[in-house]
Design a protein around this motif. Structure first.
Motif, PDB file in Angstrom:
ATOM      1  N   ASP A   1       0.832  -1.201   0.000  1.00  0.00           N
ATOM      2  CA  ASP A   1       0.000   0.000   0.000  1.00  0.00           C
ATOM      3  C   ASP A   1       0.867   1.251   0.000  1.00  0.00           C
ATOM      4  O   ASP A   1       0.794   2.087   0.892  1.00  0.00           O
TER       5      ASP A   1
ATOM      6  N   ARG B   1       5.941   3.232   2.823  1.00  0.00           N
ATOM      7  CA  ARG B   1       5.677   3.421   4.255  1.00  0.00           C
ATOM      8  C   ARG B   1       6.989   3.475   5.025  1.00  0.00           C
ATOM      9  O   ARG B   1       7.993   2.887   4.615  1.00  0.00           O
TER      10      ARG B   1
ATOM     11  N   GLY C   1       3.286   7.672   5.085  1.00  0.00           N
ATOM     12  CA  GLY C   1       3.459   6.985   3.811  1.00  0.00           C
ATOM     13  C   GLY C   1       2.924   7.802   2.651  1.00  0.00           C
ATOM     14  O   GLY C   1       2.317   8.865   2.829  1.00  0.00           O
TER      15      GLY C   1
ATOM     16  N   LYS D   1       0.841   6.972  -1.006  1.00  0.00           N
ATOM     17  CA  LYS D   1       0.244   6.001  -1.924  1.00  0.00           C
ATOM     18  C   LYS D   1      -0.439   6.726  -3.073  1.00  0.00           C
ATOM     19  O   LYS D   1      -0.885   7.870  -2.935  1.00  0.00           O
TER      20      LYS D   1
ATOM     21  N   THR E   1       3.641  -3.623   4.899  1.00  0.00           N
ATOM     22  CA  THR E   1       3.820  -2.238   5.311  1.00  0.00           C
ATOM     23  C   THR E   1       4.674  -2.074   6.566  1.00  0.00           C
ATOM     24  O   THR E   1       5.050  -0.952   6.914  1.00  0.00           O
TER      25      THR E   1
END
Length: 470
Positions: free
Chosen positions: A10, A13, A132, A134, A437
């Motif tokens: 995802d 991170r 993070g 994304k 992650t």
């Protein structure tokens, strides 16, 4: 396909301010995203599928940029966003800043406002010190593995082009509520309100803290909202989707119809029924699948989930005449399989549920409204709707690790794995994997005998800790 090293399941991170989330490297990532948009923007898209429900609504914001950016309330968010925007501006890429917003709002508005890319600065359910980055394609789907791999090559090998002659411009659009509200109201409830419904929300001190209570109240619900103090240092701390049990007492105290517990970035939700019992994503899938099948609205007669789904879900769906398909962990892989099979319902035990006729990504609010619609149309409580599914005992242990060596290369782990395969093949199911992650190994074991599987899971966890524990 090559393996990713920078992007996990995802996005990117890590600990904010360190490694690839240091200001210099985030700036570099922004410049490389800009180069990718100039060099090969098509690689950032995996499907021509449109975002559902926005036909006739799409428009471009006046002065709007190519990229929409939103973030959760973490203290590190503004600094990461500033560094990223600086890198993008240097490549001539304009941005639309929507401020604090749930992940699915960024995905939806990016499609609605004709943006080329969506960026979310968040670490979802991870602790406050983490953050993070994304990425979402222009249709609200996550950028595919192949696109992340190509972008990684640019990031790791360095840019080929210099700065743009004209910097990208920045536009603020923090007042996005009406666009999102009208969208979810129409696609989820089709004009139905939530009058006489009492809800207790746990907003995880995260991105849903303002949006979800306001939206549900405007739909007519009586809302008691908890954990809405977004000071940036308390996101997910002993609250939210990782701690749904904390909501149970409040649901019983207020005699609520439903408790809803969001994660930090608002793309998933866990639930508490009116009796105070926690209902995770497996229950949501079972309830919604049965409802949709009865209406003739379950394309492919199948539900897509992951290897982490409880065996009880598989049994319940089988008894209802519905197929269940498992993928590796990660909502992106669930979505890919759903698109391949033409399915509209899928998701994860963690509460990340996908209704592809309503959104192209997981959305905690859409999940909650979809579940409420089933309750309202059937006239049944959530506890009654869940009666058709019995959970099998499942043990999940997270083991912090210092490195991620192949688990099959740890002799003590393989010894226990072989024992389970040879002696409990028809009674237990084992899943061993690393988190995508975090630096953690996950041991999941389920079966009919709780004491037996708990002992075996603990033995495997100890073997991992002995060999590579942090």
């Amino acid at each position: 396909m090559s393996e990713k090293s920078l992007f996990g399941t995802d996005g990117i991170r890590g600990i904010a301010g360190e490694g690839w989330l240091s200001p210099e490297r985030v700036n570099h990532i922004g410049r490389c995203i800009g180069e990718m948009l100039q060099r090969n923007p098509a690689a950032l898209h995996s499907s021509e599928r449109a975002f559902p429900g926005i036909r006739g609504r799409r428009r471009s914001l006046e002065g709007g940029g190519k990229i929409i950016i939103g973030r959760d309330p973490r203290q590190s968010g503004p600094g990461i966003q500033a560094a990223l925007e600086e890198g993008l501006a240097a490549r001539g890429v304009g941005v639309i800043d929507i401020g604090i917003a749930p992940t699915p709002v960024v995905a939806m508005l990016g499609a609605l406002w004709n943006c080329e890319l969506g960026v979310v600065i968040s670490a979802s359910h991870n602790p406050p010190a983490h953050n993070g980055i994304k990425l979402f394609a222009s249709n609200g789907l996550k950028v595919p593995d192949s696109g992340e791999i190509e972008l990684e090559k640019i990031i790791l090998n360095g840019e080929r082009r210099g700065a743009a002659s004209t910097p990208g411009e920045r536009t603020e659009a923090h007042d996005y509520f009406r666009d999102y509200f009208s969208f979810v109201r129409d696609v989820c409830l089709e004009g139905r309100g939530l009058d006489s419904v009492k809800l207790v929300l746990d907003c995880a001190n995260g991105a849903q803290a303002v949006l979800a209570p306001r939206l549900l109240r405007e739909l007519g619900a009586d809302v008691i909202a908890l954990n809405c103090r977004t000071d940036g240092a308390n996101i997910n701390r002993d609250c939210g989707a990782l701690y749904p049990e904390a909501l149970a007492d409040h649901v019983r105290k207020h005699s609520a119809h439903l408790g809803i517990s969001f994660d930090g970035d608002g793309d998933r939700a866990m639930f508490v029924d009116e009796t105070g019992r926690v209902r995770d994503g497996d229950f949501v899938l079972a309830v919604c699948a049965g409802y949709l099948k009865a209406k003739g609205s379950l394309p492919g007669n199948a539900v897509v989930t992951t290897v982490m789904a409880n065996l009880g879900l598989e049994v319940a769906l089988r008894e209802a005449g519905i197929d269940m398909v498992r993928t590796q962990v990660g909502d992106r892989y669930v979505v890919e399989e759903m698109l391949r099979r033409g399915c509209l319902l899928g998701g994860e035990q963690s509460g990340h549920i996908l209704f592809l006729d309503r959104s192209n990504t997981g959305d905690g609010v859409i999940t909650a409204l979809s579940l409420l619609r089933v309750m309202l149309e059937t006239g049944r409580s959530l506890s009654a709707l869940c009666e058709g599914m019995r959970k099998y005992p499942q043990i999940l242990i997270n083991v912090p690790v210092r490195e991620k060596v192949p688990l099959e290369k740890i002799p003590a782990v393989m010894e226990k794995t072989n024992y389970i395969n040879e002696n409990l093949a028809d009674k237990a199911r084992l899943v061993l994997r690393y988190s995508g992650t975090e630096n953690k190994a996950r041991v999941m074991l389920e079966g009919s005998d709780r004491a037996e599987i708990e002992a075996l899971a603990n033995e495997i966890a100890r073997a991992i800790e002995t060999e590579i524990g942090a």
